[in-house]
Scaffold this active site. Structure first.
Site, mmCIF file in Angstrom:
data_model
loop_
_atom_site.group_PDB
_atom_site.id
_atom_site.type_symbol
_atom_site.label_atom_id
_atom_site.label_comp_id
_atom_site.label_asym_id
_atom_site.label_seq_id
_atom_site.Cartn_x
_atom_site.Cartn_y
_atom_site.Cartn_z
ATOM 1 N N SER A 202 -1.404 -12.072 -0.804
ATOM 2 C CA SER A 202 -2.609 -12.596 -1.452
ATOM 3 C C SER A 202 -2.219 -13.565 -2.565
ATOM 4 C CB SER A 202 -3.436 -11.451 -2.025
ATOM 5 O OG SER A 202 -3.981 -10.676 -0.992
ATOM 6 N N LEU B 285 -0.376 -7.847 -7.277
ATOM 7 C CA LEU B 285 -0.685 -9.212 -6.832
ATOM 8 C C LEU B 285 0.249 -10.289 -7.390
ATOM 9 C CD1 LEU B 285 -4.596 -9.082 -6.925
ATOM 10 C CD2 LEU B 285 -3.104 -8.920 -4.924
ATOM 11 N N ASN C 63 -9.257 -11.103 -0.332
ATOM 12 C CA ASN C 63 -8.848 -9.804 -0.855
ATOM 13 C C ASN C 63 -9.788 -9.410 -1.991
ATOM 14 O OD1 ASN C 63 -7.708 -7.684 -2.218
ATOM 15 N ND2 ASN C 63 -5.644 -8.518 -2.292
ATOM 16 N N CYS D 33 -7.772 -4.900 -3.362
ATOM 17 C CA CYS D 33 -6.546 -4.353 -3.927
ATOM 18 C C CYS D 33 -6.926 -3.393 -5.059
ATOM 19 C CB CYS D 33 -5.687 -5.503 -4.454
ATOM 20 S SG CYS D 33 -4.223 -4.931 -5.288
ATOM 21 N N GLY E 221 1.080 -2.882 8.123
ATOM 22 C CA GLY E 221 1.743 -3.154 6.856
ATOM 23 C C GLY E 221 2.991 -2.326 6.653
HETATM 24 C C1 LIG Z 1 3.849 -3.518 -0.624
HETATM 25 C C2 LIG Z 1 2.434 -3.797 -0.255
HETATM 26 C C3 LIG Z 1 1.821 -4.957 -0.709
HETATM 27 C C4 LIG Z 1 0.507 -5.235 -0.376
HETATM 28 N N1 LIG Z 1 -0.072 -6.384 -0.818
HETATM 29 C C5 LIG Z 1 -1.326 -6.717 -0.424
HETATM 30 C C6 LIG Z 1 -1.909 -7.938 -0.777
HETATM 31 O O1 LIG Z 1 -1.315 -8.776 -1.458
HETATM 32 N N2 LIG Z 1 -3.167 -8.211 -0.354
HETATM 33 C C7 LIG Z 1 -3.872 -7.349 0.428
HETATM 34 O O2 LIG Z 1 -4.999 -7.645 0.807
HETATM 35 N N3 LIG Z 1 -3.336 -6.158 0.792
HETATM 36 C C8 LIG Z 1 -2.087 -5.830 0.378
HETATM 37 N N4 LIG Z 1 -1.535 -4.634 0.776
HETATM 38 C C9 LIG Z 1 -2.314 -3.735 1.608
HETATM 39 C C10 LIG Z 1 -1.944 -3.874 3.090
HETATM 40 O O3 LIG Z 1 -2.216 -5.165 3.551
HETATM 41 C C11 LIG Z 1 -2.695 -2.847 3.939
HETATM 42 O O4 LIG Z 1 -4.088 -3.067 3.815
HETATM 43 C C12 LIG Z 1 -2.406 -1.429 3.538
HETATM 44 O O5 LIG Z 1 -1.048 -1.277 3.184
HETATM 45 C C13 LIG Z 1 -2.737 -0.421 4.623
HETATM 46 O O6 LIG Z 1 -2.023 -0.679 5.787
HETATM 47 P P1 LIG Z 1 -0.652 0.088 6.173
HETATM 48 O O7 LIG Z 1 -0.925 1.546 6.129
HETATM 49 O O8 LIG Z 1 -0.319 -0.428 7.543
HETATM 50 O O9 LIG Z 1 0.364 -0.320 5.153
HETATM 51 C C14 LIG Z 1 -0.221 -4.336 0.424
HETATM 52 C C15 LIG Z 1 0.399 -3.166 0.878
HETATM 53 C C16 LIG Z 1 1.709 -2.890 0.556
HETATM 54 C C17 LIG Z 1 2.326 -1.628 1.056
#
Ligand SMILES: Cc1cc2nc3c(=O)[nH]c(=O)nc-3n(C[C@H](O)[C@H](O)[C@H](O)COP(=O)(O)O)c2cc1C
Ligand SMILES: Cc1cc2nc3c(=O)[nH]c(=O)nc-3n(C[C@H](O)[C@H](O)[C@H](O)COP(=O)(O)OP(=O)(O)OC[C@H]3O[C@@H](n4cnc5c(N)ncnc54)[C@H](O)[C@@H]3O)c2cc1C
Ligand SMILES: Cc1cc2nc3c(=O)[nH]c(=O)nc-3n(C[C@H](O)[C@H](O)[C@H](O)COP(=O)(O)OP(=O)(O)OC[C@H]3O[C@@H](n4cnc5c(N)ncnc54)[C@H](O)[C@@H]3O)c2cc1C
Ligand SMILES: Cc1cc2nc3c(=O)[nH]c(=O)nc-3n(C[C@H](O)[C@H](O)[C@H](O)COP(=O)(O)O)c2cc1C
Ligand code: FES
Ligand code: FES
Lengths: 259, 302, 302, 259
Positions: free
Chosen positions: B44, B71, B124, B127, B262
């Site tokens: 993001s 972020l 987003n 978060c 993710g």
């Molecule tokens: C290290 C990390 C950084 C993330 N950064 C963002 C981000 O910048 N923007 C966003 O919309 N979601 C972010 N997320 C959320 C993921 O995109 C995702 O929605 C969330 O981790 C759930 O999916 P998962 O269980 O497959 O990880 C982040 C997740 C992790 C673990």
């Protein structure tokens, strides 16, 4: 894996700017070159090479490291690891060269020891600003032939550790292992690349780590998108060809800064 | 696997890299594209450079992950070069994830990145650990509607809106986004959570709390996707706890037209391609002719 | 472990049996008391007999449990005998969990059970899968306030209010309960969730969706307890994903004065006593003199 | 553990009111007396004794069982298990008595077979309404001495299976295993209790199961609060002394009904 609450059992002043912290917790299966994430409670968590099975060797540079320097025996830090990939270990009778600059000795001293145990032939080029700052000089001395360079000439050759390379036949070494400031490592890389033997060398890289476990991408290097924390920190020279190595790196925002 | 069009984006397969994962540089993004993703979402990106929270910023628990990156990003003006590289070097669509503190900032970022031709924008508003951003906005349907409308107004590619599960009624927030012109709803972002190191007494994350991801949240995400699918007329992109093809199929049957992955990248950098291949094999073995056939299937099993 | 007084209840230790676990009969409740619980909460009891949802009503996942019992109960009039037996046969306090569709029903149930002298009432405004009950009420601060006030008005024992995490702002709901006279806040009930059997396409629970409990929700519960502790002036009882003494300590450091344990009874019927003993040993080893000393400790680690 | 999607590979009409469903999935480590939760998609999930390593034997009584009777080879159900505690297995040369009433034969037939394999001496008393309803008559016949009672006298002794007890020396048996309608089991229990040998007997109980995994408490019996699904379903007679056994049970609401 959350950080293990680890008690400092000894603090060793290695040089005026570096201290080793030994803990009551061991990374017994750590390989030379792997790192730990060291959590200074309430301050920050930062990557540190594993310099002893139960210790890290730290140069004071900023918030977390300064706070560490206020801690003493009986205090605690959080540790997790070992993370990343270590150096390739030599076979018996192979000949290797270790090139360490400054606190770059931290992951290389265990390599030198392990290599000697294995029965390899170890040469070490150790560089630092001045005589007092020669880190792990004794450990290296016990494991192989040690050549020294200091910026101010207070010991060994006066100049950079790279200058030591000029006097030897680098083709003799089965493998060359390098850790130190990026500028220094890059000089070594260029020298080896000129001789087309950079594929025999391994460089332990530093980049800004956030997650430290290979997920967030903060530590990725151009152009292959290699993660220093997970694909590295030790990389074969071949992988660093045509990369950002020696040119630029990214800081906490992901923005670039030049070397 | 054949290409498929979801919410205005031509995916190579239904397994998309989630935002914030290997998403900081053009090189890391295109590496993920090469490793088998059907599409990729950038980290993001916001209006100004942001360092993010102090470490520890991510820890693995036995049943999931906690993170609070905060972020971090170099701002759209510096990131646009990375986006350009990602778009150039990837043979799959690149979706730009953006954030801001209000509609003006979202618009500023979207306009700033528009020139690099992302295939879509993902907003987003979800978060959970960035004060004034993300979920601080995403809990308010009115704000979500205003921001979505503002971005839709200035960009000529589809706008996806990514929601937080930390609300009383995710469907009403999703509806607000759809009313404002969202082409897809992405659900879910991480779930607010916290872990404590009982020996030091400190919270394990530098930011004290963060967002839970991984296995632990899959049942929560599946339920959100199920409810959103039942209520909304746009495609749902399912995210949360997917690490195996079985998990992806579960999400798709709940109503997801595609999924994002993710944290599972922790387990393997090739996990997205593995999941995509697993989906194909499942469809073939079970005699389904396409992903579309099983989207929302569970709603028809009564 | 010494007795301790929490929110007007004299607990034998800080580990309380959570509602809905081995809580249907006087005999099962007193069995749990004997197995080491510091206090026990009954199954949630309502105004009329209720059969609950069809099976499957509970499944174990790798990282937690999903359940949708649907508040089965024989109504207060038939349950009062079970409560009497539980109170008579247990040497720990028995807390009556009650539910209803509105303040009148809550009052009816409380009055109906009052004669059996429960040590406190726990108001279930948080069960996520019983339409018109539980979380349907607990998402609305006004309803929570009215119901809590009504029950406090008619009973002469402490009233605890158990909250759902499925709200935008759990603290405001907790505040409403406290304003209305709650002696303690219990957090959290299960988190809305769903799992699908991808081979049949059916949701795994008879009720299609249900509540997630166990390990998966501990970080969510810890964060809720942390926030409630920071904001409210009554004791917080922490529930959610506690199966080891370490988990209990974590919850206590986040701000819980005592904890409740539910799903972990799956692992062992003696788990509550084991946790209580583990807490004692930890306190001793770490040089703390009492549980009270570490309640909310994390708030002081900055 | 979520239910395993299991294909019906055979449906056997055992008696006019009972059918066995064999699946493509095996509970290979199930012990005689353990049960499975059988999920009829979209209807209900109900407990069933494991009558074959890969099968259950079902009496049609209500919603779920009626729907099962509409299913045939190639259809699917969800299975999870094995759950609960089975019967105590005999040692070689021990003599045991099996008392089965109606569909109570389901968990007892595997016990008879296993006991015979072990080398124990097996007597079986099998009861049912009428000749056609004698479940697993052949299986029992192959494993030991079978005595039969039917309510209508269409085969064996006319009367209840308990009547067969009057003619034998029950003290001879190392262990007595009982499953059937609660009234029948309770009669057996009283007879054994009068002789003070109920501690040699095991009863497989039925109660209303919700979770089926020992958490919710729906299936608990007074006065010890024993969980039929987890502490049972097989209980030693000693544990059933002074209990609700034969008196009352609880239904879906948790409310009591009398036998
Ligand atoms: C290290 C990390 C950084 C993330 N950064 C963002 C981000 O910048 N923007 C966003 O919309 N979601 C972010 N997320 C959320 C993921 O995109 C995702 O929605 C969330 O981790 C759930 O999916 P998962 O269980 O497959 O990880 C982040 C997740 C992790 C673990
Ligand atoms: C794989 C690896 C191994 C390392 N091994 C050692 C070692 O053995 N001994 C040693 O003294 N140092 C080592 N470092 C460097 C060490 O991590 C930094 O010196 C330390 O992070 C500084 O923290 P600070 O809070 O004191 O500095 P800050 O005040 O936070 O910043 C000063 C500088 O430290 C670096 N830094 C800060 N945070 C991080 C971070 N999260 N990741 C990477 N760099 C950071 C940056 O270059 C920054 O500009 C290693 C770094 C890496 C990546
Ligand atoms: C440990 C155990 C083993 C069993 N083994 C067998 C077996 O091998 N063969 C067999 O035919 N039957 C067996 N039963 C009984 C079987 O579970 C019921 O016949 C079945 O649940 C009826 O379901 P239904 O939907 O058809 O009936 P419904 O229409 O739901 O109800 C009819 C009656 O079935 C019983 N019942 C319904 N649901 C349940 C439930 N969740 N748990 C317990 N009883 C229930 C109740 O007595 C109820 O009054 C066993 C029961 C238990 C507890
Ligand atoms: C089978 C089961 C039944 C439950 N029934 C109730 C109930 O009747 N009333 C209630 O307030 N909570 C009920 N709960 C929620 C638990 O009390 C508890 O809040 C939740 O399970 C989280 O704790 P745990 O992770 O320790 O299980 C139930 C939970 C389970 C697993
Ligand atoms: S620091 Fe996150 S991937 Fe390396
Ligand atoms: S059915 Fe839940 S404990 Fe037995």
């Amino acid at each position: 894996m959350i950080p293990i609450y680890s008690k400092i059992i000894e603090v060793i002043e290695e040089t005026p700017s570096t201290r080793t912290f030994l803990f009551d917790v061991e990374f017994s299966d750590a390989l030379p070159g792997q790192f730990a994430m060291v959590w200074v409670h309430g301050v920050d968590e930062v990557p540190m090479g594993i310099s002893y099975k139960n210790g890290v060797t730290v140069q004071k540079v900023g918030d977390a490291t300064s706070r560490m320097f206020e801690l003493s025996e009986g205090d605690f830090m959080g540790l997790r690891g070992p993370f990343g990939n270590g150096f390739t270990l030599p076979s018996p009778n192979e000949k290797i060269l270790i090139i360490a600059g400054g606190v770059g000795s931290a992951p290389l001293a265990p390599l030198a020891e392990e290599a000697k145990n294995i029965g390899a032939d170890v040469d070490i080029f150790l560089g630092s600003r001045c005589r007092d700052e020669l880190l792990f000089r004794d450990r290296f001395n016990k494991t192989g032939n040690l050549l020294i360079a200091t910026d101010d000439g207070s010991e060994g050759k006066c100049g950079f550790v790279t200058d030591l390379l000029l006097d030897v036949d680098l083709g003799e070494y089965h493998r060359i292992h390098v850790c130190g400031p990026e500028i220094m490592m890059y000089r070594v890389f260029r020298i080896l690349q000129d001789k087309n033997i950079h594929e025999n060398a391994e460089f332990s890289m530093h980049r800004y780590f956030k997650c430290g476990i290979g997920v967030c991408g903060a530590c990725c290097m151009d152009k292959l998108g290699l993660r220093v924390c997970r694909d590295g920190p030790v990389f074969n020279g071949k992988l660093l060809e045509d990369s950002e190595f020696g040119q630029y790196a990214r800081g906490p925002t992901g923005g670039k800064y030049k070397f | 696997m054949n290409n498929m069009k979801v919410a205005g984006v031509n995916l190579k397969n239904p397994v998309i890299l989630a935002s914030g994962i290997m998403g900081t540089t053009g090189a890391s993004l295109s590496r993920m594209a090469q490793s088998g993703a059907g599409g990729i979402v950038t980290k993001s990106i916001g209006p100004r450079p942001k360092k993010g929270h102090k470490n520890p910023s991510m820890v693995k628990l036995d049943f999931g992950y906690l993170n609070a990156m905060g972020l971090p990003n170099p701002s759209y003006s510096e990131f646009s070069e990375e986006l350009r590289i990602a778009v150039e070097k990837s043979d799959v669509p690149v979706i730009a994830s953006i954030f801001g503190g209000n509609a003006e900032e979202f618009v500023e970022v979207a306009e700033g990145l528009m020139g690099e031709s992302p295939a879509a924008f993902e907003l987003n508003v979800s978060c959970p650990h960035a004060e004034g951003y993300g979920a601080s906005i995403g809990v308010d349907s009115c704000l979500v509607e205003a921001i979505t409308a503002a971005v839709c107004h200035v960009v000529d590619v589809p706008v996806w809106v990514k929601l937080t599960p930390n609300v009383t009624d995710i469907v009403s927030v999703g509806q607000a986004a759809v009313d404002a012109g969202a082409s897809a709803i992405v659900a879910i972002n991480t779930v607010r959570g916290m872990a404590i190191d009982i020996y030091s007494g400190y919270p394990v994350l530098g930011n004290r709390f963060g967002g839970l991801s991984g296995d632990a949240i899959r049942p929560i995400a599946v339920k959100c996707v199920y409810d959103l699918y039942a209520a909304l007329d746009v495609p749902i992109i399912g995210v949360g706890g997917i690490s195996k093809w079985e998990d992806a199929i579960e999400m798709i049957m709940a109503g997801a037209s595609a999924v994002e992955v993710g944290s599972a990248v922790y387990e393997s950098i090739n996990v997205l391609g593995d999941i995509a291949r697993g989906i194909d094999t499942f469809l073939e073995d079970a005699g389904y002719s396409s992903v579309e056939e099983i989207v929302g299937l569970t709603h028809r099993r009564i």
